[in-house]
Scaffold this active site. Structure first.
Site, short mmCIF file in Angstrom:
data_model
loop_
_atom_site.label_atom_id
_atom_site.label_comp_id
_atom_site.label_asym_id
_atom_site.label_seq_id
_atom_site.Cartn_x
_atom_site.Cartn_y
_atom_site.Cartn_z
N TYR A 43 1.03 -1.13 0.00
CA TYR A 43 0.01 -0.08 -0.08
C TYR A 43 0.99 1.30 -0.08
O TYR A 43 0.73 2.22 -0.95
CB TYR A 43 -1.04 -0.09 1.22
CG TYR A 43 -1.76 1.06 1.35
CD1 TYR A 43 -1.48 2.26 1.99
CD2 TYR A 43 -3.04 1.10 0.54
CE1 TYR A 43 -2.47 3.35 2.07
CE2 TYR A 43 -4.01 2.15 0.65
CZ TYR A 43 -3.66 3.36 1.36
OH TYR A 43 -4.50 4.27 1.55
N ASP A 44 1.92 1.09 0.74
CA ASP A 44 2.77 2.19 0.85
C ASP A 44 3.57 2.66 -0.28
O ASP A 44 3.78 3.86 -0.83
CB ASP A 44 3.77 2.21 1.87
CG ASP A 44 3.23 2.44 3.23
OD1 ASP A 44 2.24 2.98 3.42
OD2 ASP A 44 3.92 2.02 4.34
N LYS A 123 -42.76 1.18 19.21
CA LYS A 123 -41.17 1.70 19.11
C LYS A 123 -40.18 0.54 18.43
O LYS A 123 -40.11 -0.70 18.97
CB LYS A 123 -40.77 1.93 20.48
CG LYS A 123 -39.28 2.57 20.51
CD LYS A 123 -38.99 3.19 21.72
CE LYS A 123 -37.73 4.07 21.76
NZ LYS A 123 -36.57 3.28 21.23
N ASP A 125 -37.27 -1.62 17.01
CA ASP A 125 -36.34 -1.68 17.36
C ASP A 125 -35.29 -2.06 16.07
O ASP A 125 -34.87 -3.05 15.62
CB ASP A 125 -35.98 -2.92 18.47
CG ASP A 125 -34.72 -2.91 19.25
OD1 ASP A 125 -34.10 -1.99 19.28
OD2 ASP A 125 -34.64 -3.92 20.12
N ARG A 144 -28.77 8.44 11.71
CA ARG A 144 -28.95 9.35 12.73
C ARG A 144 -27.77 9.92 13.20
O ARG A 144 -27.38 10.81 13.28
CB ARG A 144 -29.85 8.95 13.99
CG ARG A 144 -29.74 9.77 15.24
CD ARG A 144 -30.77 8.98 16.19
NE ARG A 144 -30.94 10.05 17.20
CZ ARG A 144 -30.11 10.23 18.39
NH1 ARG A 144 -28.90 9.36 18.52
NH2 ARG A 144 -30.13 11.22 19.34
N GLU A 180 -37.64 4.28 10.62
CA GLU A 180 -36.83 3.23 11.24
C GLU A 180 -36.58 2.09 10.23
O GLU A 180 -37.77 1.63 9.60
CB GLU A 180 -37.43 2.67 12.47
CG GLU A 180 -36.71 1.87 13.36
CD GLU A 180 -35.88 2.82 14.62
OE1 GLU A 180 -35.99 4.04 14.35
OE2 GLU A 180 -35.19 2.45 15.26
N TYR A 232 -42.09 7.53 10.18
CA TYR A 232 -42.92 7.92 11.47
C TYR A 232 -42.79 9.39 11.71
O TYR A 232 -43.36 9.97 12.71
CB TYR A 232 -42.80 7.10 12.49
CG TYR A 232 -41.32 6.96 13.17
CD1 TYR A 232 -40.44 8.02 13.40
CD2 TYR A 232 -40.79 5.48 13.05
CE1 TYR A 232 -39.11 7.75 13.92
CE2 TYR A 232 -39.63 5.55 13.43
CZ TYR A 232 -38.60 6.37 13.91
OH TYR A 232 -37.33 6.16 14.41
N LYS A 320 -41.12 1.72 27.60
CA LYS A 320 -40.27 0.79 27.21
C LYS A 320 -40.93 -0.55 27.98
O LYS A 320 -41.57 -0.45 28.96
CB LYS A 320 -38.90 0.88 27.59
CG LYS A 320 -38.04 2.00 27.15
CD LYS A 320 -37.68 1.56 25.49
CE LYS A 320 -36.29 2.24 25.05
NZ LYS A 320 -35.18 1.80 25.78
N CYS A 417 -3.95 0.52 43.06
CA CYS A 417 -2.79 1.35 43.53
C CYS A 417 -2.45 1.37 44.95
O CYS A 417 -1.14 1.64 45.41
CB CYS A 417 -2.96 3.15 42.96
SG CYS A 417 -3.85 3.77 44.15
N CYS A 432 -10.73 6.13 46.03
CA CYS A 432 -9.32 5.88 46.09
C CYS A 432 -8.71 7.30 46.21
O CYS A 432 -9.20 8.31 45.46
CB CYS A 432 -8.76 5.20 44.73
SG CYS A 432 -7.02 5.58 44.56
N CYS A 438 -2.72 7.02 40.66
CA CYS A 438 -3.47 5.63 40.39
C CYS A 438 -3.40 5.26 39.08
O CYS A 438 -4.30 6.00 38.28
CB CYS A 438 -4.92 5.60 41.38
SG CYS A 438 -5.88 4.15 41.01
S1 IVH Z 1 -39.83 9.51 17.27
C1 IVH Z 1 -38.35 13.47 18.32
N1 IVH Z 1 -41.29 7.25 16.55
O1 IVH Z 1 -36.49 5.46 19.08
C2 IVH Z 1 -38.80 11.99 18.06
N2 IVH Z 1 -39.03 7.10 16.99
O2 IVH Z 1 -35.52 6.96 21.58
C3 IVH Z 1 -37.95 11.31 17.10
N3 IVH Z 1 -37.78 5.00 17.37
O3 IVH Z 1 -33.96 7.48 17.42
C4 IVH Z 1 -38.21 9.91 17.21
N4 IVH Z 1 -39.78 3.65 16.70
O4 IVH Z 1 -34.76 5.30 16.26
C5 IVH Z 1 -40.03 7.89 17.06
N5 IVH Z 1 -42.50 5.31 16.16
C6 IVH Z 1 -41.18 5.81 16.47
C7 IVH Z 1 -40.09 5.10 16.73
C8 IVH Z 1 -39.03 5.68 17.02
C9 IVH Z 1 -38.72 3.55 17.16
C10 IVH Z 1 -36.58 5.09 17.77
C11 IVH Z 1 -35.92 5.97 16.78
C12 IVH Z 1 -35.42 7.03 17.56
C13 IVH Z 1 -35.51 6.25 19.17
C14 IVH Z 1 -35.69 7.34 20.19
#
Ligand code: IVH
Length: 694
Positions: A43-44, A123, A125, A144, A180, A232, A320, A417, A432, A438
């Site tokens: 490479y170099d 939400k 994942d 993001r 997402e 979303y 959650k 330490c 500590c 340390c």
């Molecule tokens: S709204 C300002 N809607 O959760 C609001 N987020 O902890 C912006 N996510 O970074 C997010 N499902 O990746 C929104 N129905 C949903 C979602 C959602 C998953 C994720 C998203 C976000 C994170 C926020």
């Protein structure tokens, strides 16, 4: 191979083109697979030849010449895209009681007694994306990233069949749709099966598989993976054609975006709760992973009134699913020594699968926690994890305790330490007293210094920091900035490597390319923003939000340091969000000689930028201290406070000689009186709003 000086211009041009291609291909292989297809020497040699030809034929230097590509690679494999509007995250709650608090908080902020509509959305994942359309055509896509700057995944997103590339007529001229990207459970299992058969890497869960598939330098690989998406929310939009989240979803569907059919408007807390129960019940059967339910205030007018906290909207929250638990044995209890000397007990566990993630450590918090729960080596315990938090020990199964078990004795000397570890009265934490002598504390400080929210030096991961510290290469943060100089030739007073140099490229696991990339990453940080610099210093209790407050209030590092070292705390303690104890820690930090010499040394190499405040400065209110009193009519106290802050004003709780304006509502009491006595200007609510508008 011909000598460079014997090349004709035509031959030189052809060879430069060839070299550009070869070097780009090598970079690609290296960065994409962490598996270079050339040796460092090969490479170099290519890079050398390229440089030599360019030196001889400067007119032939190509626009895409490898010599022009500095630094990009190691920081991120992708080009960066700055989000026009930050991609925020959401606050988390784990119980319906907390959701209720959130709903009540929203109502209180808005001063509304009646129920408010919330959009409840599963939400997902996966990993969030932003897709930008101009005049209805998809033009770019980003991850993001850190919320401010993401990675350019335009080509990768194009391979997702569900993402429309052309939108129907009538869409806003500029439209950024966010959502997402995820991998369906079935597709994830199939991918892992295939990878297993081909002896390739297995993904831990669908989320990782989605991330690994989308963030591919080679979009062909993305195309081979089955990725799906839900839209979303939105980012930049030239003309908003909807007034509620619900209307936005209708538009999205019209435009051809996938919108989750489980999204549902809830009119009351009862409906929110029922919906959560329902989603919890069907969770396992859904074809994709979700980790909770998101609630968003449906009306955009109300959303706008609610506004934002530092990183999260005030109008939305993530509910959650409860933590997942498993039973396992504690094999050992170790004591970790942190950046500020705190001794933290950690349980080494018999590895156990908790909700799809292999857990082998859990935090035990502190001495009292171990005592309170009577946690001992050899115990069978219930561990749980929730979201990204460190796994915790929930309870000990006393009936399974071995007969010969003994209570855990917390050490009173630092295991790293040997210095005394002491615990101040009223403090939960034993520390500590070794300070920077340390090694554990010194290492943690360097790790903190290079971490993402601080100097963000890619290439100096935890393992590297530890090895460099142990070998005397980096003992203090400032040593990072002399690495390059010390690497090549002449030594430096601190380290007598003589003319030998460090030659990091000779270390196992390193090569010329990776060392160069490390230097580039370091050099890119020789200028740093004020909040990052303050945060990087690792002052006890000063996280990134406090660092930002300090930057906003002092503007320059010199101003902060001057007042702190003189123990001038009037301004400091007046900052909303900085309490007495924290203030104390900050002042003490700046009055410790070793911290000052470290700062002085750092500033020889690092240029700390002045802080440019993004809050309004053109408002009559900016820089002013205001106090609200009495009942406001057009808005709630919280709203008024947020508005004043947006205009750059500081909101104080009581009237003093430092107050510039007192805004009086109905039934104003003693504060208005005091303001009159002190001759402070009094504003009505209407006058204040008028001022804020300008
Ligand atoms: S709204 C300002 N809607 O959760 C609001 N987020 O902890 C912006 N996510 O970074 C997010 N499902 O990746 C929104 N129905 C949903 C979602 C959602 C998953 C994720 C998203 C976000 C994170 C926020």
């Amino acid at each position: 191979m011909k000598d460079v000086k014997d090349l004709s211009p035509l031959e030189a041009a052809a060879e430069l083109a060839d070299l550009a291609k070869k070097i780009a291909a090598a970079d690609n292989a290296y960065y994409q697979n962490d598996a270079p297809d050339l040796t460092d020497a090969e490479y170099d040699a290519l890079k050398h030849r390229n440089t030599a030809i360019e030196a001889m034929f400067p007119d032939l230097v190509r626009a895409d010449s490898p010599s022009k590509r500095v630094g990009a690679a190691v920081q991120s494999k992708f080009n960066k895209i700055e989000h026009r509007f930050p991609m925020l995250s959401l606050g988390d709650v784990f119980s319906i009681a907390e959701v209720e608090d959130f709903v009540l908080g929203v109502k209180r902020f808005l001063n509304m007694a009646e129920d408010i509509d919330f959009m409840a959305e599963p939400k997902i994942d996966g990993l969030s994306f932003a897709a930008r359309y101009e005049k209805g055509t998809f033009v770019s896509g980003a991850t993001r990233g850190d919320g401010i700057v993401g990675e350019d995944i335009t080509e990768n997103l194009k391979t997702l069949k569900q993402l429309p590339l052309l939108l129907p007529a009538g869409v806003p001229e500029v439209l950024e749709v966010r959502g997402e990207v995820y991998m369906a459970k079935r597709d994830f299992l199939a991918l892992n099966e295939r990878n297993a058969a081909e002896k390739k890497k297995l993904f831990a869960n669908p989320r990782n598989a989605a991330a690994g598939s989308l963030r591919q330098l080679n979009p062909k690989i993305t195309a081979e993976r089955k990725l799906s998406l839900w839209a979303y929310t939105w980012g930049e939009v030239s003309e908003r054609q909807w007034n509620t989240q619900e209307e936005f979803f209708a538009k999205l569907k019209e435009w051809g975006f996938p919108v989750n059919p489980l999204n549902k408007v809830c009119h009351s807390l009862k409906e929110i709760e029922d919906n959560f129960k329902h989603i919890t019940e069907i969770r396992a059967e859904l074809p994709y992973d979700i980790d909770g339910v998101v609630y968003k205030v449906n009306s955009l007018d109300l959303q706008n009134r609610l506004g934002f906290l530092t990183r999260t909207p005030r109008w939305a929250i993530a509910h959650k699913f409860p933590a997942e638990q498993a039973l396992t044995r504690i094999n050992d209890i170790r004591i970790q020594v942190g950046r500020t000397g705190a001794l933290t007990p950690v349980a080494d566990l018999e590895p156990v699968n908790v909700g799809g993630v292999l857990v082998s450590h859990a935090t035990l918090h502190n001495e009292d926690e171990i005592k309170r729960k009577d946690i001992r080596v050899g115990d069978m315990v219930v561990v749980q994890r929730a979201g990204d938090v460190i796994p915790q020990v929930v309870e000990v199964k006393f009936d399974k305790r071995p007969a010969d078990s003994v209570p855990f004795e917390f050490p009173v000397i630092c295991p790293e330490c040997g210095a005394h570890a002491i615990r101040e009265e009223d403090e939960a934490i034993r520390r500590c007293t070794g300070g920077l002598t340390c090694p554990a504390q010194a290492k943690e400080r360097i790790k903190h210094f290079v971490s993402k929210e601080a100097f963000d030096i890619v290439g100096l991961g935890d393992k590297v920091v530890e090895a460099f510290y142990d070998d005397g290469i980096i003992k203090h943060p400032a040593d990072i900035f002399t690495l390059e100089k010390r690497n090549g030739g002449a030594g430096d007073d601190l380290f007598s490597f003589g003319d030998e140099g460090l030659h990091l490229e000779r270390r196992a696991g390193w090569g010329k390319l990776s060392v160069d990339n490390l230097f580039k990453a370091i050099n890119a940080r020789r200028t740093i923003s004020l909040p990052r610099f303050i945060y990087a210093l690792g002052i006890s209790q000063v996280g990134s939000a406090t660092a930002l407050l300090l930057a906003q209030n002092y503007g320059t590092f010199d101003a902060l340091q001057a007042e702190m070292s003189a123990r001038e705390t009037a301004k400091l303690v007046a900052i909303d969000g900085i309490g007495g104890e924290m203030g104390n820690d900050i002042v003490e930090f700046f009055n410790e000689q070793h911290n000052i010499s470290e700062i002085n040394k750092l500033r020889e190499y690092v240029n700390v930028e002045e802080f440019v405040d993004e809050r309004r400065t053109d408002s009559e209110l900016s820089g002013k201290t205001v106090v609200f009193t009495g009942t406001l009519e057009k808005m709630t106290r919280l709203e008024a406070k947020a508005l004043a802050q947006k205009c750059g004003a500081k909101v104080a709780g009581s009237v003093s000689a430092h107050t510039d304006y007192v805004i009086v509502g109905a039934d104003a009491g003693s504060k208005a009186k005091k303001a009159a006595e002190l001759g402070i200007k009094i504003l009505t609510e209407a006058e204040f709003m008028e001022m804020a508008k300008k």
